[in-house]
Design a protein around this motif. Structure first.
Motif, PDB file in Angstrom:
ATOM      1  N   UNK A  94       0.917  -1.270  -0.032  1.00 33.39           N
ATOM      2  CA  UNK A  94      -0.033  -0.045  -0.086  1.00 33.39           C
ATOM      3  C   UNK A  94       0.848   1.200  -0.040  1.00 33.39           C
ATOM      4  N   UNK A  95       1.958   1.318   0.776  1.00 35.81           N
ATOM      5  CA  UNK A  95       2.689   2.468   0.692  1.00 35.81           C
ATOM      6  C   UNK A  95       3.569   2.556  -0.372  1.00 35.81           C
ATOM      7  N   UNK A  96       3.962   1.554  -1.260  1.00 37.71           N
ATOM      8  CA  UNK A  96       4.520   1.651  -2.324  1.00 37.71           C
ATOM      9  C   UNK A  96       3.793   2.243  -3.463  1.00 37.71           C
ATOM     10  N   UNK A  97       2.560   1.668  -3.384  1.00 38.06           N
ATOM     11  CA  UNK A  97       1.417   2.167  -4.373  1.00 38.06           C
ATOM     12  C   UNK A  97       1.124   3.546  -4.445  1.00 38.06           C
ATOM     13  N   UNK A  98       1.499   4.180  -3.070  1.00 35.12           N
ATOM     14  CA  UNK A  98       1.277   5.655  -2.600  1.00 35.12           C
ATOM     15  C   UNK A  98       2.104   6.617  -3.117  1.00 35.12           C
ATOM     16  N   UNK A  99       3.201   5.588  -3.803  1.00 33.08           N
ATOM     17  CA  UNK A  99       4.524   6.551  -4.383  1.00 33.08           C
ATOM     18  C   UNK A  99       5.666   6.677  -3.313  1.00 33.08           C
ATOM     19  N   UNK A 100       5.514   6.111  -2.267  1.00 34.70           N
ATOM     20  CA  UNK A 100       6.575   6.319  -1.302  1.00 34.70           C
ATOM     21  C   UNK A 100       7.625   5.010  -1.033  1.00 34.70           C
ATOM     22  N   UNK A 101       8.603   5.020  -0.395  1.00 34.76           N
ATOM     23  CA  UNK A 101       9.622   3.856  -0.104  1.00 34.76           C
ATOM     24  C   UNK A 101       9.245   3.266   1.055  1.00 34.76           C
ATOM     25  N   UNK A 102       8.722   2.129   0.992  1.00 35.53           N
ATOM     26  CA  UNK A 102       8.185   1.477   2.215  1.00 35.53           C
ATOM     27  C   UNK A 102       9.335   0.896   3.083  1.00 35.53           C
ATOM     28  N   UNK A 103       9.142   0.927   4.461  1.00 32.19           N
ATOM     29  CA  UNK A 103       9.963   0.388   5.488  1.00 32.19           C
ATOM     30  C   UNK A 103       9.323  -0.191   6.525  1.00 32.19           C
ATOM     31  N   UNK A 104       9.938  -1.174   7.261  1.00 37.30           N
ATOM     32  CA  UNK A 104       9.642  -1.814   8.488  1.00 37.30           C
ATOM     33  C   UNK A 104      10.408  -1.755   9.672  1.00 37.30           C
ATOM     34  N   UNK A 105      10.344  -1.135  10.884  1.00 43.57           N
ATOM     35  CA  UNK A 105      10.937  -1.241  11.951  1.00 43.57           C
ATOM     36  C   UNK A 105      10.319  -2.288  12.985  1.00 43.57           C
ATOM     37  N   UNK A 106      11.151  -3.050  13.346  1.00 44.88           N
ATOM     38  CA  UNK A 106      10.521  -4.257  14.488  1.00 44.88           C
ATOM     39  C   UNK A 106      10.875  -3.832  15.773  1.00 44.88           C
ATOM     40  N   UNK A 107       9.809  -3.416  16.563  1.00 46.24           N
ATOM     41  CA  UNK A 107      10.179  -2.841  17.869  1.00 46.24           C
ATOM     42  C   UNK A 107      10.226  -4.440  18.759  1.00 46.24           C
TER      43      UNK A 107
END
Length: 255
Positions: A94-107
């Protein structure tokens, strides 16, 4: 008959579905425009018409195209909706489709005992644990989704649970993890959506003002045989993660 053939055909159909969906999203096939015929697409991709038909059926089920009998297949107005709530996608997509670079931080990722309400939602016996992960999804480095996922350890198995504890990154994308490693496909999700404030969010050390407004989304994902596979609580504090909803009028018969 080659027993592997159905898997191969489904994989080709999925690849073509992705290509056609991308063309629609980028406007290569404009709203109201007619898609090439099945014969034309089969020739372009070098596959059978059955494979193309499978991909086109999936496009229609997603509301991206409308089929007009005897005329052709046309791009639907619904294809321009951003993040339709009726579509289930991994957050990174979804984030990539919005034109942004996706990332994930694991807490945190840990084995935990679920609260009674969560155990009931996942149809767990008393004392049955879940793998609980707290993670933050980012768009161009900025936090946009705070997410808490809970998966019954019975779904994952002991080896995969230990692997996830050592390497939390394997827990994303969630759908992919369950399909590839557990042979469990999420067929549908039941969701509850409501407005919240940050003070009511069950997420550790959320760096927001206690009265910051957020959108709260709670979901349970189910397999095709109604087995609860996972539970998720997601908080959306940023306006760039908006969603669209299509509502259909119910037709009632005259009394």
């Amino acid at each position: 008959m080659n027993a592997r053939m159905p898997v191969r055909v489904a994989s080709l159909a999925a690849q073509i579905l992705d290509i056609l969906s991308d063309r629609i999203r980028r406007g290569i096939y404009p709203v109201g425009g007619q898609l090439p015929t099945e014969n034309q697409l089969a020739a372009e991709f070098g596959v059978s018409r059955a494979t193309i038909r499978s991909a086109m059926t999936a496009l229609a089920q997603q509301g991206l195209v409308a089929r007009r009998h005897g005329v052709g297949t046309f791009v639907s107005r619904l294809s321009r909706l951003a993040n339709p709530l009726n579509e289930a996608e991994d957050f990174t997509y979804l984030i990539a489709r919005a034109g942004a670079q996706p990332g994930v931080r694991y807490i945190t990722v840990a084995v935990a005992q679920p609260a009674p309400a969560l155990a009931a939602a996942l149809d767990l016996e008393p004392g049955a644990p879940v793998l609980r992960s707290h993670k933050i999804f980012t768009a161009d480095g900025e936090p946009v989704i705070y997410c808490v996922n809970s998966i019954p350890t019975r779904i994952l198995g002991d080896d995969l649970v230990q692997e996830a504890l050592a390497s939390p990154e394997i827990t994303e994308p969630l759908f992919d993890l369950l399909e590839r490693r557990c042979n469990q496909r999420t067929e549908y999700q039941v969701a509850h959506v409501q407005p919240e404030i940050a003070r009511g969010c069950d997420f550790p050390d959320m760096p927001l003002d206690p009265y910051h407004p957020v959108l709260f989304l709670e979901e349970v994902g189910y397999s095709s045989d109604e087995l609860p596979l996972w539970h998720s609580r997601s908080y959306f504090p940023k306006s760039q993660m908006s969603f669209d909803l299509v509502r259909y009028r119910i037709r009632r018969t005259e009394s």
